[in-house]
Design an enzyme around this catalytic site. Structure first.
Site, PDB file in Angstrom:
ATOM      1  N   PRO A   2       0.819  -1.205   0.000  1.00 36.84           N
ATOM      2  CA  PRO A   2       0.000   0.000   0.000  1.00 36.84           C
ATOM      3  C   PRO A   2       0.856   1.260   0.000  1.00 36.84           C
ATOM      4  O   PRO A   2       1.197   1.798   1.059  1.00 36.84           O
ATOM      5  CB  PRO A   2      -0.797  -0.135   1.302  1.00 36.84           C
ATOM      6  CG  PRO A   2       0.063  -0.960   2.186  1.00 36.84           C
ATOM      7  CD  PRO A   2       0.844  -1.868   1.313  1.00 36.84           C
ATOM      8  N   CYS A   3       1.212   1.736  -1.166  1.00 41.33           N
ATOM      9  CA  CYS A   3       2.176   2.821  -1.310  1.00 41.33           C
ATOM     10  C   CYS A   3       1.541   4.057  -1.941  1.00 41.33           C
ATOM     11  O   CYS A   3       0.391   4.041  -2.343  1.00 41.33           O
ATOM     12  CB  CYS A   3       3.357   2.358  -2.166  1.00 41.33           C
ATOM     13  SG  CYS A   3       4.069   0.789  -1.617  1.00 41.33           S
ATOM     14  N   THR A   4       2.317   5.151  -2.030  1.00 43.32           N
ATOM     15  CA  THR A   4       1.883   6.374  -2.712  1.00 43.32           C
ATOM     16  C   THR A   4       3.043   6.881  -3.564  1.00 43.32           C
ATOM     17  O   THR A   4       4.185   6.937  -3.091  1.00 43.32           O
ATOM     18  CB  THR A   4       1.477   7.466  -1.712  1.00 43.32           C
ATOM     19  OG1 THR A   4       0.532   6.934  -0.779  1.00 43.32           O
ATOM     20  CG2 THR A   4       0.874   8.657  -2.431  1.00 43.32           C
TER      21      THR A   4
END
Length: 498
Positions: A2-4
């Site tokens: 779960p990255c940005t």
């Protein structure tokens, strides 16, 4: 994971650099110990086997040196995260993205099928390896590409040949271009060149919206895709475009779930609200875009040029200035924590890969690196033309130790978060001091470099000096937040003891 991700084209950045950056976040309920590393050609495998999917890949015999940010703990694979190779091509992998049931039904993910039964017995089924995934992609791609476009081509080849067991977005840059690659189902893919004057925001969902299929299947100036994409779209009725409109890849391939509205779209909303505060109305009942809007653009031109500090701030943010800030002392309790933050507690590392066109080739790349929760950490800039990295960044072990930038950063974050009101002033001073000194050290070493300088030795010396500065500043910050945390303990008592 779960990255940005944020990508910044060269005409949108403050100094003409291309910049790609990503928060590497662990899944809920755990975090992963990370370190900085450099992989020399002699240490790059010629035959690779994935830990998670058991896929086996023969690799070319001419790898280049590259930096990466691998897992410290063995058992789940290398997970190299991000890095720059010796030809100054940068890569960050991956942004886990979402897809929809129609796509996954048309081109299923290639998942590991475990052995069933006993060999030689009736009903026995041998193991069938899965495809490639985040564990593998930097290692399989970065050492072999000489431009961002070459990176897209190699990723396309790998996906078509081996398939993938997950949908991912991958950023690749060189000093001139940035490309964004997105997997579509198990074997298909699309890629779009980031406009030079634009930035891109990517929050864990399928991102690319407008996509020129004619260019992708023809000249490939700004778009590339699987060669059979047109047939794939037609056969499985994936194109949702109304007559006369541009093909929208996000509508065709992406998810449109309620979960996106609390987990993904708010991050794109906040990032674009920051970079384009007056271009649209972002708040209130008549807002052009709100945190749950599905149509927030994939890329846009910012209102001002974007700096390293802007990227750090936005990837550290927790909705400051909005009702959703978890540290705010005012507002509605229901709104605080309503949306997934960008700078979360389970960030393992964040790397901003900056390629500076105005510097000699050896000094063009700067890898700005930080560990643990971005809300409370600092960037440590490092040159990438090196054969070794400072022990403070690369010597991390599973044992908690202030000899490690990773663990020191995690300790500072945990203490500061628990005593936010008392500690935030120390964090702000820490971030400003290290930020200023980081630029100062780079400016000094940039200016003193000459054509006769041994590049590797020069960069290694600079990196050691920068790491020593960051270590000193981090120790001071830890001392301050530890004092505040200790002073706030519940068993304190005001009477002086003798």
């Amino acid at each position: 994971m779960p990255c940005t991700t944020i990508l910044v084209g060269k005409k949108a950045s403050y100094d003409g650099s291309t910049m790609i950056a990503r928060n590497d976040d662990s899944g809920s309920g755990h975090f992963t110990t990370k370190k900085l590393a450099v992989v020399l050609p002699k240490d790059q495998p010629r035959h690779y086997k994935s830990v998670l999917s058991h896929v086996e890949v023969d690799l070319p015999d001419n790898p280049m040196r590259y930096t990466c940010i691998p897992n410290v703990t063995p058992g789940k694979g290398v997970w190299p995260t991000a890095g720059v190779n010796e030809d100054n091509v940068a890569m960050t992998a991956t942004e886990t993205i979402t897809s929809n049931e129609r796509v996954l039904g048309a081109d299923p993910l290639v998942e590991l099928q475990k052995e069933e039964g006993r060999k030689g017995r009736r009903g026995y089924k041998p193991e069938v390896p899965g495809g490639i995934g985040e564990e593998d992609l930097v290692l399989l791609t970065l050492p072999y590409i000489h431009s961002a476009r070459e990176g897209v081509e190699r990723l396309g080849f790998l996906h078509e040949t081996y398939g993938t067991y997950e949908t991912n977005g991958i950023g690749i840059s060189d000093v001139n271009e940035i490309w964004w690659f997105e997997s579509v189902g198990g074997h298909h893919w699309i890629a779009r060149r980031v406009p030079d004057d634009a930035y891109v925001t990517m929050p864990n969902q399928f991102g690319i919206d407008d996509f020129d299929l004619d260019d992708a299947l023809g000249e490939q100036k700004n778009f590339i895709c699987s060669k059979d994409m047109k047939t794939f779209l037609e056969k499985y009725h994936l194109d949702l475009t109304m007559d006369g409109h541009t093909f929208n890849a996000r509508d065709a391939f992406g998810s449109h779930s309620d979960a996106d509205h609390c987990y993904n779209t708010p991050r794109a909303w906040f990032m674009q609200r920051y970079f384009n505060p007056t271009s649209n109305k972002w708040d209130g009942p008549d807002a052009d875009y709100n945190p749950e809007s599905d149509n927030i653009p994939w890329c846009r031109v910012p209102e001002k040029k974007i700096t390293v500090e802007d990227v750090k701030y936005i990837l550290s943010s927790y909705y400051q200035g909005t009702p959703y800030n978890p540290y705010a002392g005012h507002g509605s309790d229901e709104l605080r924590g309503a949306y997934r933050y960008i700078g979360v507690n389970r960030t393992d590392d964040m790397a901003l890969l900056q390629l500076r066109p105005y510097m000699p080739k050896a000094l063009q790349p700067v890898e700005w690196l930080c560990f643990a929760s971005n809300a409370f950490n600092v960037f440590c800039p490092q040159y990438t033309c090196v054969n070794r990295v400072p022990a403070y960044l690369g010597g991390t072990t599973d044992e908690v130790s202030t000899d490690s930038f990773y663990w020191t950063s995690r300790l500072i974050g945990a203490l500061a978060d628990a005593h936010y009101g008392k500690c935030i002033q120390h964090i702000e001073r820490y971030q400003e001091s290290v930020g200023a000194k980081g630029h100062e050290y780079l400016n000094r070493y940039d200016a003193a470099f000459t054509d006769d300088t041994d590049a590797e030795s020069w960069c290694e010396k600079a990196n050691e000096d920068i790491a020593a500065m960051v270590r000193k500043e981090a120790q001071s910050a830890l001392d301050h937040v530890l004092f505040e945390a200790t002073s706030g303990m519940k068993n304190q008592y005001a009477r002086n003891d003798r």
